[in-house]
Design a protein around this motif. Structure first.
Motif, PDB file in Angstrom:
ATOM      1  N   CYS A 103      42.945  42.026  26.773  1.00 28.04           N
ATOM      2  CA  CYS A 103      41.984  43.085  26.439  1.00 28.04           C
ATOM      3  C   CYS A 103      41.299  43.666  27.674  1.00 28.04           C
ATOM      4  O   CYS A 103      40.567  44.651  27.567  1.00 28.04           O
ATOM      5  CB  CYS A 103      40.961  42.608  25.403  1.00 28.04           C
ATOM      6  SG  CYS A 103      39.626  41.620  26.051  1.00 28.04           S
ATOM      7  N   LEU A 104      41.554  43.103  28.858  1.00 26.29           N
ATOM      8  CA  LEU A 104      40.990  43.672  30.082  1.00 26.29           C
ATOM      9  C   LEU A 104      41.618  45.023  30.340  1.00 26.29           C
ATOM     10  O   LEU A 104      42.819  45.210  30.160  1.00 26.29           O
ATOM     11  CB  LEU A 104      41.217  42.727  31.264  1.00 26.29           C
ATOM     12  CG  LEU A 104      40.560  41.355  31.129  1.00 26.29           C
ATOM     13  CD1 LEU A 104      41.035  40.427  32.236  1.00 26.29           C
ATOM     14  CD2 LEU A 104      39.055  41.467  31.115  1.00 26.29           C
ATOM     15  N   GLN A 105      40.807  45.992  30.760  1.00 29.12           N
ATOM     16  CA  GLN A 105      41.290  47.366  30.838  1.00 29.12           C
ATOM     17  C   GLN A 105      41.573  47.880  32.242  1.00 29.12           C
ATOM     18  O   GLN A 105      42.241  48.897  32.404  1.00 29.12           O
ATOM     19  CB  GLN A 105      40.289  48.302  30.149  1.00 29.12           C
ATOM     20  CG  GLN A 105      40.186  48.013  28.673  1.00 29.12           C
ATOM     21  CD  GLN A 105      39.219  48.943  27.965  1.00 29.12           C
ATOM     22  OE1 GLN A 105      38.684  49.868  28.565  1.00 29.12           O
ATOM     23  NE2 GLN A 105      39.012  48.693  26.693  1.00 29.12           N
ATOM     24  N   ASN A 106      41.067  47.195  33.265  1.00 24.60           N
ATOM     25  CA  ASN A 106      41.312  47.681  34.618  1.00 24.60           C
ATOM     26  C   ASN A 106      41.074  46.549  35.623  1.00 24.60           C
ATOM     27  O   ASN A 106      40.652  45.453  35.250  1.00 24.60           O
ATOM     28  CB  ASN A 106      40.431  48.898  34.945  1.00 24.60           C
ATOM     29  CG  ASN A 106      38.956  48.633  34.718  1.00 24.60           C
ATOM     30  OD1 ASN A 106      38.415  47.630  35.186  1.00 24.60           O
ATOM     31  ND2 ASN A 106      38.300  49.537  33.993  1.00 24.60           N
TER      32      ASN A 106
ATOM     33  N   GLU B 201      38.807  46.180  37.956  1.00 23.85           N
ATOM     34  CA  GLU B 201      37.409  45.737  38.073  1.00 23.85           C
ATOM     35  C   GLU B 201      37.058  44.751  36.967  1.00 23.85           C
ATOM     36  O   GLU B 201      36.378  43.751  37.208  1.00 23.85           O
ATOM     37  CB  GLU B 201      36.464  46.938  38.049  1.00 23.85           C
ATOM     38  CG  GLU B 201      35.010  46.566  38.308  1.00 23.85           C
ATOM     39  CD  GLU B 201      34.783  45.802  39.617  1.00 23.85           C
ATOM     40  OE1 GLU B 201      33.925  44.893  39.612  1.00 23.85           O
ATOM     41  OE2 GLU B 201      35.439  46.095  40.634  1.00 23.85           O
ATOM     42  N   GLU B 202      37.516  45.015  35.749  1.00 21.21           N
ATOM     43  CA  GLU B 202      37.276  44.069  34.653  1.00 21.21           C
ATOM     44  C   GLU B 202      37.981  42.740  34.920  1.00 21.21           C
ATOM     45  O   GLU B 202      37.448  41.678  34.589  1.00 21.21           O
ATOM     46  CB  GLU B 202      37.738  44.658  33.318  1.00 21.21           C
ATOM     47  CG  GLU B 202      36.817  45.744  32.809  1.00 21.21           C
ATOM     48  CD  GLU B 202      37.194  46.240  31.417  1.00 21.21           C
ATOM     49  OE1 GLU B 202      38.160  45.719  30.806  1.00 21.21           O
ATOM     50  OE2 GLU B 202      36.511  47.167  30.937  1.00 21.21           O
ATOM     51  N   CYS B 203      39.155  42.796  35.533  1.00 18.56           N
ATOM     52  CA  CYS B 203      39.857  41.557  35.899  1.00 18.56           C
ATOM     53  C   CYS B 203      39.030  40.754  36.896  1.00 18.56           C
ATOM     54  O   CYS B 203      38.875  39.535  36.757  1.00 18.56           O
ATOM     55  CB  CYS B 203      41.232  41.866  36.482  1.00 18.56           C
ATOM     56  SG  CYS B 203      42.432  42.432  35.274  1.00 18.56           S
TER      57      CYS B 203
ATOM     58  N   GLN C 187      35.786  40.843  37.313  1.00 23.20           N
ATOM     59  CA  GLN C 187      34.617  40.314  36.608  1.00 23.20           C
ATOM     60  C   GLN C 187      34.974  39.069  35.796  1.00 23.20           C
ATOM     61  O   GLN C 187      34.285  38.053  35.858  1.00 23.20           O
ATOM     62  CB  GLN C 187      34.023  41.372  35.671  1.00 23.20           C
ATOM     63  CG  GLN C 187      33.323  42.493  36.390  1.00 23.20           C
ATOM     64  CD  GLN C 187      32.853  43.556  35.404  1.00 23.20           C
ATOM     65  OE1 GLN C 187      33.661  44.184  34.719  1.00 23.20           O
ATOM     66  NE2 GLN C 187      31.555  43.743  35.331  1.00 23.20           N
ATOM     67  N   PHE C 188      36.042  39.160  35.040  1.00 24.67           N
ATOM     68  CA  PHE C 188      36.438  38.052  34.168  1.00 24.67           C
ATOM     69  C   PHE C 188      36.907  36.844  34.970  1.00 24.67           C
ATOM     70  O   PHE C 188      36.430  35.728  34.771  1.00 24.67           O
ATOM     71  CB  PHE C 188      37.535  38.518  33.197  1.00 24.67           C
ATOM     72  CG  PHE C 188      38.003  37.436  32.266  1.00 24.67           C
ATOM     73  CD1 PHE C 188      37.196  37.024  31.209  1.00 24.67           C
ATOM     74  CD2 PHE C 188      39.235  36.841  32.429  1.00 24.67           C
ATOM     75  CE1 PHE C 188      37.625  36.030  30.347  1.00 24.67           C
ATOM     76  CE2 PHE C 188      39.675  35.847  31.569  1.00 24.67           C
ATOM     77  CZ  PHE C 188      38.857  35.439  30.521  1.00 24.67           C
TER      78      PHE C 188
END
Length: 104
Positions: free
Chosen positions: A19-22, A24-26, A28-29
């Motif tokens: 469900c990660l979209q980009n 930067e989200e990767c 963060q997670f």
């Protein structure tokens, strides 16, 4: 993947990753989920796989990445006898780069 790894918890983790979209989200997670060393180790193994597929020698891979010959050997074994996960992703990344270059 061994059936002992196929658990509800692992399924949920993979669903979360999907469900990660980009990028930067990767970041963060994965900065929350992994230690810096764990994430660097995964990235190193992926870099080693890419280099092995590009026919680099163990010595050159070790020099460039700092990976041990044991790590390089383990990745090589996965490439040759594993579930083709590295090859699947490396092929998709290559196709993605080709597509982006053709749009330029």
């Amino acid at each position: 993947m061994g059936k002992n790894l196929r658990t509800g918890a692992v399924d949920e983790l993979f669903d979360a990753i999907l469900c990660l979209q980009n990028r930067e989200e990767c970041y963060q997670f994965f900065e929350d989920v992994c230690t810096v060393n764990e994430l660097q180790a995964i990235a190193q193994r992926f870099e080693v796989a890419h280099m092995l597929r590009d026919n680099w020698t163990y010595v050159d891979i070790a020099d460039k990445t700092g990976a041990s010959t044991a790590t390089i050997s383990r990745v090589n074994r996965s490439l040759n006898y594993g579930n083709d996960g590295y090859d699947m992703v490396l092929k998709r990344l290559s196709e993605q780069k080709e597509h982006l270059n053709s749009e330029l």
